[in-house]
Scaffold this motif. Structure first.
Motif, PDB file in Angstrom:
ATOM      1  N   GLU A  76       0.833  -1.205   0.000  1.00 53.07           N
ATOM      2  CA  GLU A  76       0.000   0.000   0.000  1.00 53.07           C
ATOM      3  C   GLU A  76       0.866   1.252   0.000  1.00 53.07           C
ATOM      4  O   GLU A  76       0.590   2.206  -0.744  1.00 53.07           O
ATOM      5  CB  GLU A  76      -0.924   0.005   1.225  1.00 53.07           C
ATOM      6  N   LYS A  77       1.902   1.264   0.812  1.00 54.06           N
ATOM      7  CA  LYS A  77       2.802   2.427   0.858  1.00 54.06           C
ATOM      8  C   LYS A  77       3.551   2.598  -0.460  1.00 54.06           C
ATOM      9  O   LYS A  77       3.757   3.729  -0.916  1.00 54.06           O
ATOM     10  CB  LYS A  77       3.806   2.278   2.013  1.00 54.06           C
ATOM     11  N   THR A  87       2.441   1.715  -3.446  1.00 50.00           N
ATOM     12  CA  THR A  87       1.458   2.247  -4.396  1.00 50.00           C
ATOM     13  C   THR A  87       1.255   3.741  -4.157  1.00 50.00           C
ATOM     14  O   THR A  87       1.174   4.544  -5.108  1.00 50.00           O
ATOM     15  CB  THR A  87       0.118   1.496  -4.232  1.00 50.00           C
ATOM     16  N   GLU A  88       1.194   4.133  -2.899  1.00 48.40           N
ATOM     17  CA  GLU A  88       1.053   5.549  -2.554  1.00 48.40           C
ATOM     18  C   GLU A  88       2.254   6.346  -3.034  1.00 48.40           C
ATOM     19  O   GLU A  88       2.121   7.445  -3.596  1.00 48.40           O
ATOM     20  CB  GLU A  88       0.922   5.650  -1.030  1.00 48.40           C
ATOM     21  N   GLY A 124       2.195   6.791  -6.797  1.00 45.18           N
ATOM     22  CA  GLY A 124       1.228   7.839  -7.167  1.00 45.18           C
ATOM     23  C   GLY A 124       1.795   9.227  -6.930  1.00 45.18           C
ATOM     24  O   GLY A 124       1.604  10.143  -7.746  1.00 45.18           O
ATOM     25  N   LEU A 125       2.511   9.407  -5.830  1.00 44.00           N
ATOM     26  CA  LEU A 125       3.119  10.703  -5.548  1.00 44.00           C
ATOM     27  C   LEU A 125       4.223  11.024  -6.545  1.00 44.00           C
ATOM     28  O   LEU A 125       4.368  12.178  -6.977  1.00 44.00           O
ATOM     29  CB  LEU A 125       3.672  10.726  -4.117  1.00 44.00           C
TER      30      LEU A 125
END
Length: 150
Positions: free
Chosen positions: A105-106, A108-109, A112-113
């Motif tokens: 999850e991190k 993927t985050e 995205g950033l």
């Protein structure tokens, strides 16, 4: 004849029974010689010679019961330990799964950033840089890298 042969026989057997010697319950005495060249087997025979067979049977029975009891307790302890270890392994695997999911999850985050960085930089008025210049210290010459960020 006053008594029949059958009665006479039974009386004689009763008399024989009463005159038979009874076996005593005391240990048998044995003569032992003390010699300096006694072996281990001779010593064991000397120790076990005065023991009654009934006592030996009881001794063997008690030893067998103790061995079986110790085996049962040992197997229960080992089984309990194995079950505890199994639960600990399951908990560890579940926590590893949760941590792996958190990492994904991190990641993927973060992706995205990173993808939104160029648009945010343009909104702030930044311009993309030119090709980076690298120096090769072995040849002491400047070379142009084709890896510019655009």
């Amino acid at each position: 004849m006053s008594a029949s042969p059958r009665v006479a026989r039974s009386r004689s057997k009763a008399q024989e029974r009463s005159t038979r010697p009874t076996t005593s319950t005391r240990d048998r005495l044995q003569v032992t010689t003390s010699s300096k060249t006694t072996t281990f087997s001779n010593r064991m025979r000397g120790l076990m010679g005065g023991v009654h067979p009934r006592r030996m049977r009881l001794f063997h029975f008690v030893v067998a019961l103790v061995f079986l009891g110790a085996s049962l307790i040992g197997s229960l302890v080992l089984r309990t330990q194995m079950i505890e270890d199994s639960f600990a392994i399951t908990d560890t695997q579940q926590s590893i799964g949760r941590l792996t999911q958190d990492i994904q999850e991190k990641q993927t985050e973060l992706d995205g950033l990173e993808a939104s960085l160029p648009s945010k930089a343009q909104k702030l008025g930044m311009v993309p840089g030119s090709d980076a210049l690298t120096i090769d210290l072995n040849d002491h010459a400047a070379s142009s890298d084709g890896k510019g960020s655009k």
